[in-house]
Motif scaffolding. Structure first.
Motif, PDB file in Angstrom:
ATOM      1  N   LEU A   8       4.423   2.001 -56.292  1.00 37.16           N
ATOM      2  CA  LEU A   8       3.622   1.507 -55.219  1.00 37.16           C
ATOM      3  C   LEU A   8       2.607   2.662 -54.592  1.00 37.16           C
ATOM      4  O   LEU A   8       1.600   2.458 -54.351  1.00 37.16           O
ATOM      5  N   GLY A   9       3.248   3.708 -54.765  1.00 40.97           N
ATOM      6  CA  GLY A   9       2.588   4.933 -54.349  1.00 40.97           C
ATOM      7  C   GLY A   9       1.438   5.279 -55.291  1.00 40.97           C
ATOM      8  O   GLY A   9       0.151   5.482 -54.866  1.00 40.97           O
ATOM      9  N   ALA A  12      -1.454   3.038 -54.425  1.00 36.19           N
ATOM     10  CA  ALA A  12      -2.134   3.058 -53.388  1.00 36.19           C
ATOM     11  C   ALA A  12      -3.077   4.467 -53.636  1.00 36.19           C
ATOM     12  O   ALA A  12      -4.062   4.413 -53.085  1.00 36.19           O
ATOM     13  N   GLY A  15      -5.982   3.379 -55.296  1.00 38.82           N
ATOM     14  CA  GLY A  15      -6.866   2.565 -54.606  1.00 38.82           C
ATOM     15  C   GLY A  15      -7.795   3.340 -53.596  1.00 38.82           C
ATOM     16  O   GLY A  15      -9.126   3.315 -53.763  1.00 38.82           O
ATOM     17  N   ALA A  16      -7.128   4.635 -53.173  1.00 36.70           N
ATOM     18  CA  ALA A  16      -7.828   5.770 -52.419  1.00 36.70           C
ATOM     19  C   ALA A  16      -8.898   6.295 -52.959  1.00 36.70           C
ATOM     20  O   ALA A  16      -9.883   6.405 -52.383  1.00 36.70           O
TER      21      ALA A  16
END
Lengths: 134, 147
Positions: A8-9, A12, A15-16
């Motif tokens: 999940l990290g 994220a 995505g960032a």
């Protein structure tokens, strides 16, 4: 369970980074002029020269080249030159360039007008260059 | 290092999606042998030829015939450089998992997954754009590739 959080990290973070790079792509900014290294000075033409720094490993450099050479062909007083800095890391460091493509707009005297990170956006670049063109 | 011909850019994107899936499975299961296999695959593509990539063959035989042909071509050098960057992270990850340093394995695999996903979803090659940065701060990693 750690693996799930790591996954999940990673999603994220990806995505960032993706959003950040898309937003900054083609951003025009200004930096104080530096003493130009000889390989760059040799490329300067009358008017404004767009000096595009590229490396062998840079895929978007090809797109930048297409945009910039076309813009230079259609604009009086504007020329385009590409400099491969794959084996000239000192030149890139002296100019403070960390990513490719980065394009510097330089006057014939070597004064830096602006620079663009990533593939330039044609219209906004032309608008920013306009005051410096004949 | 032999040179590869330019390729249909959609092939590497497909390959990057497959790599993303493999790395996600590694993260979820901690199955280091799978990561070791991925490391070997990265090494073959980076140091020998992109033609050795099995996902490239899957793309050519199963997917490309269904897509509209494109004349767009992408140079092989950036792709191989990206595989080299993937190799370094996957190698560190494999060593981490295999020697019981699970945190190291997880972090390295997660970083490789970030790069693979950016490549797959956006066609972005972080290592390629940041080559100058890599060369400055990790010269040993960047230099053999520039020969």
């Amino acid at each position: 369970m750690t693996g799930v959080w790591a996954l999940l990290g990673a999603l994220a973070v990806a995505g960032a980074i993706g959003v950040l790079l898309k937003v900054r792509e083609g951003r025009i900014y200004r930096r104080d002029s530096v003493d130009l290294p000889a390989p760059v000075r040799d490329l300067l033409a009358p008017g404004v020269t767009l000096v595009q720094l590229s490396t062998t490993f840079c895929a978007p450099c090809r797109h930048a080249k297409v945009v910039l050479s076309d813009l230079a062909d259609r604009t009086d007083g504007l020329s385009h030159a590409e400099l491969d800095v794959t084996n000239l890391p000192d030149v890139a460091a002296q100019l403070g360039v960390m990513r490719t493509p980065t394009t510097l707009a330089l006057t014939a005297d070597g004064v830096e007008v602006l620079r663009v990170g990533g593939v330039p956006k044609r219209d906004s670049l032309l608008a920013a260059l306009q005051p410096h063109l004949p | 290092m032999p040179k590869d011909a330019p390729v249909d850019p959609r092939g590497p994107r497909f390959s990057a999606w497959m790599t993303t899936v493999v790395l996600a499975v590694v993260l979820l299961t901690g199955w280091w042998r799978l990561l070791a296999a991925q490391t070997v695959l990265f090494a073959m593509c980076a140091f020998i030829s992109l033609k050795l990539n099995p996902w490239g063959h899957v793309y050519r035989f199963a997917i490309q015939p269904r897509l509209t042909p494109t004349t767009e071509r992408e140079e092989a050098a950036p792709l191989r450089f990206a595989q080299g960057v993937g190799f370094v992270f996957a190698l560190i990850g494999t060593l981490g998992y295999a020697t019981g340093l699970t945190t190291l394995g997880t972090v390295a695999t997660a970083l490789a997954l970030v790069a693979a996903l950016l490549n797959a979803a956006l066609g972005l090659c972080l290592g390629c754009e940041m080559y100058l940065l890599l060369r400055r701060y990790a010269p040993a990693l960047a230099r053999p590739q520039s020969q």
